[in-house]
Design a protein around this motif. Sequence first.
Motif, PDB file in Angstrom:
ATOM      1  N   CYS A 106       2.983  41.277  47.711  1.00 38.16           N
ATOM      2  CA  CYS A 106       4.670  42.134  47.886  1.00 38.16           C
ATOM      3  C   CYS A 106       5.337  42.771  46.843  1.00 38.16           C
ATOM      4  O   CYS A 106       5.763  44.051  47.262  1.00 38.16           O
ATOM      5  CB  CYS A 106       5.176  40.675  48.279  1.00 38.16           C
ATOM      6  SG  CYS A 106       5.064  39.356  49.379  1.00 38.16           S
ATOM      7  N   VAL A 107       5.394  42.212  45.390  1.00 41.90           N
ATOM      8  CA  VAL A 107       5.497  43.272  45.050  1.00 41.90           C
ATOM      9  C   VAL A 107       4.758  45.090  44.701  1.00 41.90           C
ATOM     10  O   VAL A 107       5.700  46.254  44.812  1.00 41.90           O
ATOM     11  CB  VAL A 107       5.494  43.041  43.120  1.00 41.90           C
ATOM     12  CG1 VAL A 107       5.986  43.670  42.463  1.00 41.90           C
ATOM     13  CG2 VAL A 107       6.085  41.560  42.906  1.00 41.90           C
ATOM     14  N   ARG A 108       3.608  44.997  44.547  1.00 42.53           N
ATOM     15  CA  ARG A 108       2.746  46.322  44.979  1.00 42.53           C
ATOM     16  C   ARG A 108       3.495  47.320  46.381  1.00 42.53           C
ATOM     17  O   ARG A 108       3.696  48.087  46.135  1.00 42.53           O
ATOM     18  CB  ARG A 108       1.464  45.976  44.976  1.00 42.53           C
ATOM     19  CG  ARG A 108       0.607  47.056  45.498  1.00 42.53           C
ATOM     20  CD  ARG A 108       0.921  48.282  44.067  1.00 42.53           C
ATOM     21  NE  ARG A 108       0.474  49.102  44.020  1.00 42.53           N
ATOM     22  CZ  ARG A 108       0.328  50.586  43.791  1.00 42.53           C
ATOM     23  NH1 ARG A 108       1.496  50.807  42.735  1.00 42.53           N
ATOM     24  NH2 ARG A 108      -0.235  51.639  43.671  1.00 42.53           N
ATOM     25  N   ALA A 109       3.609  46.232  47.558  1.00 44.89           N
ATOM     26  CA  ALA A 109       3.581  46.625  48.456  1.00 44.89           C
ATOM     27  C   ALA A 109       5.083  47.814  48.209  1.00 44.89           C
ATOM     28  O   ALA A 109       5.080  48.389  49.068  1.00 44.89           O
ATOM     29  CB  ALA A 109       3.443  45.907  49.939  1.00 44.89           C
ATOM     30  N   HIS A 110       5.340  46.365  47.552  1.00 46.18           N
ATOM     31  CA  HIS A 110       7.091  47.297  48.042  1.00 46.18           C
ATOM     32  C   HIS A 110       7.623  48.827  47.136  1.00 46.18           C
ATOM     33  O   HIS A 110       7.832  49.413  47.674  1.00 46.18           O
ATOM     34  CB  HIS A 110       8.150  46.262  47.496  1.00 46.18           C
ATOM     35  CG  HIS A 110       9.213  47.075  47.491  1.00 46.18           C
ATOM     36  ND1 HIS A 110      10.530  47.068  47.930  1.00 46.18           N
ATOM     37  CD2 HIS A 110      10.473  46.473  45.834  1.00 46.18           C
ATOM     38  CE1 HIS A 110      12.073  47.906  47.509  1.00 46.18           C
ATOM     39  NE2 HIS A 110      11.312  47.155  46.628  1.00 46.18           N
ATOM     40  N   PHE A 111       6.583  48.757  46.169  1.00 50.85           N
ATOM     41  CA  PHE A 111       6.822  50.211  45.218  1.00 50.85           C
ATOM     42  C   PHE A 111       6.346  51.195  45.784  1.00 50.85           C
ATOM     43  O   PHE A 111       6.979  51.893  45.739  1.00 50.85           O
ATOM     44  CB  PHE A 111       6.298  49.333  43.947  1.00 50.85           C
ATOM     45  CG  PHE A 111       5.691  50.552  43.328  1.00 50.85           C
ATOM     46  CD1 PHE A 111       6.655  50.608  42.091  1.00 50.85           C
ATOM     47  CD2 PHE A 111       4.431  51.729  43.395  1.00 50.85           C
ATOM     48  CE1 PHE A 111       7.024  51.483  41.504  1.00 50.85           C
ATOM     49  CE2 PHE A 111       4.773  52.772  42.087  1.00 50.85           C
ATOM     50  CZ  PHE A 111       5.866  52.668  41.600  1.00 50.85           C
ATOM     51  N   VAL A 112       4.947  50.609  46.777  1.00 56.13           N
ATOM     52  CA  VAL A 112       3.949  51.650  47.347  1.00 56.13           C
ATOM     53  C   VAL A 112       4.994  52.469  48.601  1.00 56.13           C
ATOM     54  O   VAL A 112       5.173  53.704  48.354  1.00 56.13           O
ATOM     55  CB  VAL A 112       3.123  51.005  48.144  1.00 56.13           C
ATOM     56  CG1 VAL A 112       2.440  52.486  48.912  1.00 56.13           C
ATOM     57  CG2 VAL A 112       2.088  51.096  46.163  1.00 56.13           C
ATOM     58  N   ALA A 113       5.609  51.669  49.357  1.00 53.16           N
ATOM     59  CA  ALA A 113       6.231  51.683  50.392  1.00 53.16           C
ATOM     60  C   ALA A 113       8.069  52.278  50.158  1.00 53.16           C
ATOM     61  O   ALA A 113       8.698  52.841  51.003  1.00 53.16           O
ATOM     62  CB  ALA A 113       6.687  50.679  51.774  1.00 53.16           C
ATOM     63  N   ALA A 114       8.550  51.868  49.237  1.00 56.61           N
ATOM     64  CA  ALA A 114       9.919  52.195  49.165  1.00 56.61           C
ATOM     65  C   ALA A 114      10.160  53.648  48.537  1.00 56.61           C
ATOM     66  O   ALA A 114       9.811  54.207  48.048  1.00 56.61           O
ATOM     67  CB  ALA A 114      10.329  50.637  48.030  1.00 56.61           C
ATOM     68  N   PRO A 115      11.500  53.917  48.565  1.00 58.12           N
ATOM     69  CA  PRO A 115      12.123  55.389  48.641  1.00 58.12           C
ATOM     70  C   PRO A 115      12.093  55.255  47.073  1.00 58.12           C
ATOM     71  O   PRO A 115      12.200  54.426  46.371  1.00 58.12           O
ATOM     72  CB  PRO A 115      13.048  55.746  49.231  1.00 58.12           C
ATOM     73  CG  PRO A 115      13.427  53.966  49.975  1.00 58.12           C
ATOM     74  CD  PRO A 115      12.725  53.598  49.903  1.00 58.12           C
ATOM     75  N   ASP A 116      11.943  56.356  46.046  1.00 59.24           N
ATOM     76  CA  ASP A 116      11.802  56.522  44.906  1.00 59.24           C
ATOM     77  C   ASP A 116      13.485  55.413  43.910  1.00 59.24           C
ATOM     78  O   ASP A 116      12.976  55.518  43.028  1.00 59.24           O
ATOM     79  CB  ASP A 116      11.988  57.640  44.229  1.00 59.24           C
ATOM     80  CG  ASP A 116      10.862  58.630  44.441  1.00 59.24           C
ATOM     81  OD1 ASP A 116       9.833  57.861  44.484  1.00 59.24           O
ATOM     82  OD2 ASP A 116      10.753  59.580  44.615  1.00 59.24           O
ATOM     83  N   THR A 117      14.657  54.976  45.241  1.00 60.94           N
ATOM     84  CA  THR A 117      15.760  54.778  44.458  1.00 60.94           C
ATOM     85  C   THR A 117      15.768  53.756  44.640  1.00 60.94           C
ATOM     86  O   THR A 117      16.591  52.487  44.167  1.00 60.94           O
ATOM     87  CB  THR A 117      16.872  55.388  45.344  1.00 60.94           C
ATOM     88  OG1 THR A 117      16.427  55.815  46.415  1.00 60.94           O
ATOM     89  CG2 THR A 117      17.123  56.913  44.688  1.00 60.94           C
ATOM     90  N   GLU A 118      14.642  52.647  45.395  1.00 55.00           N
ATOM     91  CA  GLU A 118      14.456  51.409  45.401  1.00 55.00           C
ATOM     92  C   GLU A 118      12.906  51.004  44.720  1.00 55.00           C
ATOM     93  O   GLU A 118      13.045  50.195  44.490  1.00 55.00           O
ATOM     94  CB  GLU A 118      14.123  51.279  47.146  1.00 55.00           C
ATOM     95  CG  GLU A 118      15.529  52.001  47.452  1.00 55.00           C
ATOM     96  CD  GLU A 118      16.483  50.617  47.402  1.00 55.00           C
ATOM     97  OE1 GLU A 118      16.555  49.801  47.193  1.00 55.00           O
ATOM     98  OE2 GLU A 118      18.030  51.765  46.937  1.00 55.00           O
ATOM     99  N   LYS A 119      12.422  52.141  43.893  1.00 51.59           N
ATOM    100  CA  LYS A 119      10.883  51.194  43.706  1.00 51.59           C
ATOM    101  C   LYS A 119      10.835  50.483  43.181  1.00 51.59           C
ATOM    102  O   LYS A 119      10.265  49.110  43.375  1.00 51.59           O
ATOM    103  CB  LYS A 119      10.086  51.892  43.009  1.00 51.59           C
ATOM    104  CG  LYS A 119       9.222  53.599  45.280  1.00 51.59           C
ATOM    105  CD  LYS A 119       9.029  54.454  44.112  1.00 51.59           C
ATOM    106  CE  LYS A 119       8.603  55.294  44.572  1.00 51.59           C
ATOM    107  NZ  LYS A 119       7.321  54.341  45.838  1.00 51.59           N
TER     108      LYS A 119
END
Length: 318
Positions: A106-119
């Motif tokens: 979940c941590v990795r999936a969020h990092f990949v999918a989120a915009p730069d300001t949310e990563k």
Amino acid sequence: MSTITTKDADDSKHHCAACGDSDDGGGSLKACTACNLVKYCDRTCQIAHRPAHMKACKKRAAELFDEKLFKQPPNEDCPICYLRIPINLDQNRYQSCCGKMLCLGCVRAHFVAAPDTEKFKCVFCRTGAASSDEEQIKRMKKRVEANDAQAMAPLGSYYQLGMMGLRQDHAKALGLFHKAAKFGHHHAHLILSLCYQTGRIVEIDTSKATYHAQLGAMAGNVQARNILGCDEENAGNMDRAFKHWMISANDGCGLAMKAVQEGHKNGFVTKDDYAKTTRAYGNSIDEMKSDDRDRAVAFQYSRGMGEVPPRLPVILSE
């Protein structure tokens, strides 16, 4: 030949085992807390009956403890994907902002999918990542003040090893490990077991090492249970050893599953138990598996971030 009827057994529950006095069903008698087999009027009666009761009491207390020890422990789920949390520590991450343990999938999936300001924000509470080791430690201390055992164990490891800008302090480390263990944190029990077994930061005490390994195993730590299995094997108690390894295998531990396979080949594990364990092992692997987690593990290894060494008492944090 006399026969003990159900009524006789029920009546015995209302009579003191020492003096025979009855409470007339009023519930004033107090049960032996170790075995729950007999009841007494008071402490005086309990002490008087101790020589006659001790052997049966120890036997029943050991049976009750084994019932707890060899019970399949509960599992935890990731609060994001609701899949079972992996049993390997390096596949999870503790969030010091909100106190949640998340799977790296979940941590990795969020990092990949989120915009730069949310990563770099927490995928659970959306708090920004700590900007320094000092801020990270400050967050963890705040979680410790809130009696969060998940924070106590890694903070203790940082004090033990002198990491994250903290001065090495074995006394503080040991205090945090014990406090986390009192709250039932299974990894803290494992750390304490290893410390008492090896003499790391405390004097060697094998009885305490076993005690904490048992509590850790009952709370769900497969490494602690594997240690117990090895101890039983070394003592020649093969039946108990394979009971531990079958429970670990049921939780998805590959090393334990290999031990059970060898036990089946050598006649220590029955065909029926082997089949049940194999099915449970496969089910656990499926429950902990996802594409996101596979990608996260592949990313770890591509960065040279292999598994955490088994003896290194560190829980991964932000």
